[in-house]
Write an enzyme that holds these catalytic residues in place. Sequence first.
Site, mmCIF file in Angstrom:
data_model
loop_
_atom_site.group_PDB
_atom_site.id
_atom_site.type_symbol
_atom_site.label_atom_id
_atom_site.label_comp_id
_atom_site.label_asym_id
_atom_site.label_seq_id
_atom_site.Cartn_x
_atom_site.Cartn_y
_atom_site.Cartn_z
ATOM 1 N N ARG A 191 5.162 0.388 -6.318
ATOM 2 C CA ARG A 191 5.115 -0.485 -5.142
ATOM 3 C C ARG A 191 4.154 -1.646 -5.349
ATOM 4 N NH1 ARG A 191 6.332 2.884 -0.414
ATOM 5 N NH2 ARG A 191 4.776 1.812 0.822
ATOM 6 N N LYS A 227 5.878 -10.539 -16.840
ATOM 7 C CA LYS A 227 5.735 -10.944 -15.436
ATOM 8 C C LYS A 227 4.535 -11.882 -15.273
ATOM 9 C CE LYS A 227 6.583 -10.787 -11.051
ATOM 10 N NZ LYS A 227 7.672 -11.706 -10.699
ATOM 11 N N GLY A 232 -0.078 -1.230 6.206
ATOM 12 C CA GLY A 232 0.276 -2.223 7.209
ATOM 13 C C GLY A 232 -0.945 -2.981 7.683
ATOM 14 N N CYS A 237 0.828 -1.204 0.000
ATOM 15 C CA CYS A 237 0.000 0.000 0.000
ATOM 16 C C CYS A 237 0.863 1.254 0.000
ATOM 17 C CB CYS A 237 -0.866 0.021 1.248
ATOM 18 S SG CYS A 237 -1.918 -1.399 1.387
ATOM 19 N N TRP A 276 -2.879 -2.579 -1.699
ATOM 20 C CA TRP A 276 -2.490 -3.949 -2.065
ATOM 21 C C TRP A 276 -3.266 -4.824 -1.106
ATOM 22 C CZ3 TRP A 276 0.380 -7.023 -5.323
ATOM 23 C CH2 TRP A 276 0.795 -8.273 -4.845
ATOM 24 N N GLU A 323 16.650 -16.643 -17.897
ATOM 25 C CA GLU A 323 15.676 -15.558 -18.026
ATOM 26 C C GLU A 323 16.327 -14.194 -18.161
ATOM 27 O OE1 GLU A 323 11.566 -16.202 -15.574
ATOM 28 O OE2 GLU A 323 13.375 -16.200 -14.379
ATOM 29 N N LYS A 378 16.528 -18.864 -13.681
ATOM 30 C CA LYS A 378 16.889 -17.464 -13.385
ATOM 31 C C LYS A 378 17.985 -16.999 -14.347
ATOM 32 C CE LYS A 378 14.280 -16.420 -11.519
ATOM 33 N NZ LYS A 378 13.164 -17.167 -11.133
ATOM 34 N N GLU A 436 15.608 -24.137 -10.756
ATOM 35 C CA GLU A 436 15.214 -22.751 -10.528
ATOM 36 C C GLU A 436 16.402 -21.805 -10.791
ATOM 37 O OE1 GLU A 436 12.781 -21.004 -10.465
ATOM 38 O OE2 GLU A 436 13.307 -19.188 -9.394
HETATM 39 C C1 BG6 Z 1 5.848 -16.165 -16.293
HETATM 40 C C2 BG6 Z 1 6.974 -15.464 -15.540
HETATM 41 O O1 BG6 Z 1 6.343 -16.956 -17.294
HETATM 42 O O2 BG6 Z 1 5.030 -16.914 -15.407
HETATM 43 C C3 BG6 Z 1 7.718 -16.447 -14.645
HETATM 44 O O3 BG6 Z 1 7.860 -14.864 -16.453
HETATM 45 C C4 BG6 Z 1 6.744 -17.136 -13.707
HETATM 46 O O4 BG6 Z 1 8.679 -15.749 -13.880
HETATM 47 C C5 BG6 Z 1 5.641 -17.829 -14.512
HETATM 48 O O5 BG6 Z 1 7.423 -18.074 -12.912
HETATM 49 C C6 BG6 Z 1 4.538 -18.300 -13.583
HETATM 50 O O6 BG6 Z 1 3.917 -17.173 -13.010
HETATM 51 P P1 BG6 Z 1 2.985 -17.235 -11.769
HETATM 52 O O7 BG6 Z 1 2.506 -15.807 -11.600
HETATM 53 O O8 BG6 Z 1 1.848 -18.158 -12.127
HETATM 54 O O9 BG6 Z 1 3.775 -17.714 -10.619
#
Ligand code: BG6
Length: 681
Positions: free
Chosen positions: A33, A676, A116, A2, A88, A561, A558, A554
């Site tokens: 944010r 994202k 908060g 928030c 949020w 990506e 990373k 993972e």
């Molecule tokens: C997208 C993102 O491909 O979705 C990844 O680029 C992410 O980083 C994937 O892991 C899954 O997204 P979510 O929001 O379902 O966890």
Amino acid sequence: MCGIFGYINYLVERDRQFIIDTLLNGLSRLEYRGYDSAGMAVDGDKKNEVQAFKEVGKVAKLRELIAESKPDMTKSFESHAGISHTRWATHGTPTRQNCHPHRSDANWEFAVVHNGIITNYKELKALLESKGFRFETETDTECIAKLAKYLYDQHPDIEFTVLAKAVIKELEGAFGLLLKVPPLVIGVRTSKKMKVDFVDVEYSEEGALPAEQASQNAAIKKSSASLLAPPDKSLLHRSQSRAFLSDDGIPQPAEFFLSSDPSAIVEHTKKVLYLEDDDIAHIHEGQLNIHRLTKDDGTSNVRTIQTIELELQEIMKGKFDHFMQKEIFEQPESVVNTMRGRLDAVNKKVTLGGLRQYISTIRRCRRIIFIACGTSYHSCMAVRGVFEELTEIPIAVELASDFLDRQAPVFRDDTCVFVSQSGETADSLMALRYCLERGALTVGVVNVVGSSISLLTHCGVHINAGPEIGVASTKAYTSQFVAMVMFALSLSEDRASKAKRREEIMEGLAKISEQFREILKLNESIKDMCAKFFKDQKSLLLLGRGAQFPTALEGALKIKEISYLHCEAVMSGELKHGVLALVDENLPIIMILTRDNLFTKSLNAYQQVIARGGRPIVICNPEDPEFSSAQTEKIAVPKTVDCLQGLLNVIPLQLVSYWLAVGEGLNVDFPRNLAKSVTVE
Ligand code: BG6
Ligand code: UD1
């Protein structure tokens, strides 16, 4: 999270257009944010009237809503206070109703925006309901406004600051709970030079709060300055904020900008003062007074008015260069937020409120299918072992797209768990609908409250990691991991044979945050390592076994990506079945070799690599004699319970991917071709 933005003009004439634009622009500055809805309250056309605007979605949508409502934008105010908020969702879904500001009553006598969490809101709500208050929202915030009204009605002559203190004391004090609220910053703009560059602090003569009750800064706006009984000015101005007086002692025209974040203020003024925990700032007739409940708490007697030198961009990311870096470094806090109110490490108890009613049904299911994409899929793989061990229920882990492609069989006695940061990923969402149609029980493990997956599942857990902005998911992974371990712990609560193991895991969870902090100290050495070993490489191999294979997956994701370096994760047991052919003295390799029950087997793979001239970098526990040679490149991570070790091991890999991308000058937060949240199939 928030965001708060407030704007007060005193003896500076502004029309409604200016005030609303200032608030909207302030909110736009807080957009980074992360939020899901926005709202504001400004004075209405008549005396003591308030106009509130609330909208789900972006600030731009709030702007549209205001335009459609056609308020008289020319109406001018010599003195005015407006408050606004980006929300949020934590308590209740993102709806107009749940949007801030919240009100005490239909007349908006008290309006509140808040950051908060009020942990005792349920009790306060019950109390206020018993006094006849009717709550309109699902938020915790609403109880602040209603409480203010209740106390005010009891004591209509009360001074506003005394009332604010009384409210805050109830919020924190009644149950001895700890409230932590993000700090407020106040920007000040005056046409003349300020007399002094500090504001004195005024202390309460009332009983002091116990020291452990912390941190509450509230921005509370009364709809009109005259609503409280006419203040006794000699009392009210006791502390004399000398900064805002002219030479002859008369208050001068001033504007005040109040925000949870300096990024919303810098465009108006560079003169700011930061409130400390427990400070109450009272702005009235151009005077800013700071009050505290207790005197002897070691804080200074003045709050200095500082000049901020930072540029907007820098402020938004704090001391970090990228959101991804910020999010990596936030992990010691975000995992705590995931466990807050859920893990009681002292009494060895886990309570996931969102699953409570369903736990016994899930215990009886014939299998649990985890369904997810990308990073979220990896977190499911990472916890498969601990689920199998603690629950003894058959576990499947599925990529959502593949699961749908196969039209995999699902039955009424299956439990399907959908894990997603955004809660909007199309593949996962379609798989969820598919499972709902087949009558399975569906559970969400989701970060974004009010997201589609969160709403459509029968029940679930919000991981409470806070908004994640960097495309490469980092803190969501560790929080999903922790949330799912707590899920497994809840499911196995009735198993006496698992009691000792469960305790061990809970003890491990309680230490995780501190261990994250330890690992993050390796930042600089990992940066150097990246420059030394991985620069200008074509490919990288990551090896792990058992629970560390998902960590390797993972880490490799990373690296791919954001640094666009080809990186392959291999289950080290499989090495000899093919990939070993790639290994020579040139191929960069990272091996995860922290100690667990598979360590001896993992070591075999290490020997195979060494025998081919490979010089792997090893992620191991500190002082492991196997890797004592000075020649071995090591990243030493603390030891934890085997099933939690992946939480720690992934962090150096996040840092490797980050520094690799930075080293290549790439756009860390927004890598090419990726989004994202992927809301298409
Ligand atoms: C997208 C993102 O491909 O979705 C990844 O680029 C992410 O980083 C994937 O892991 C899954 O997204 P979510 O929001 O379902 O966890
Ligand atoms: C809830 C509050 C939290 C508060 C706590 C205090 C919300 C969103 N959370 O947390 O702020 O501190 O009570 O008791 O108000 N759900 C799904 N699918 C999902 C995720 C969640 O259906 O994917 C459901 C849950 O079953 C639950 C609700 O959403 O009914 C809230 O879940 P969660 O936030 O995890 O619950 P609590 O931890 O109890």
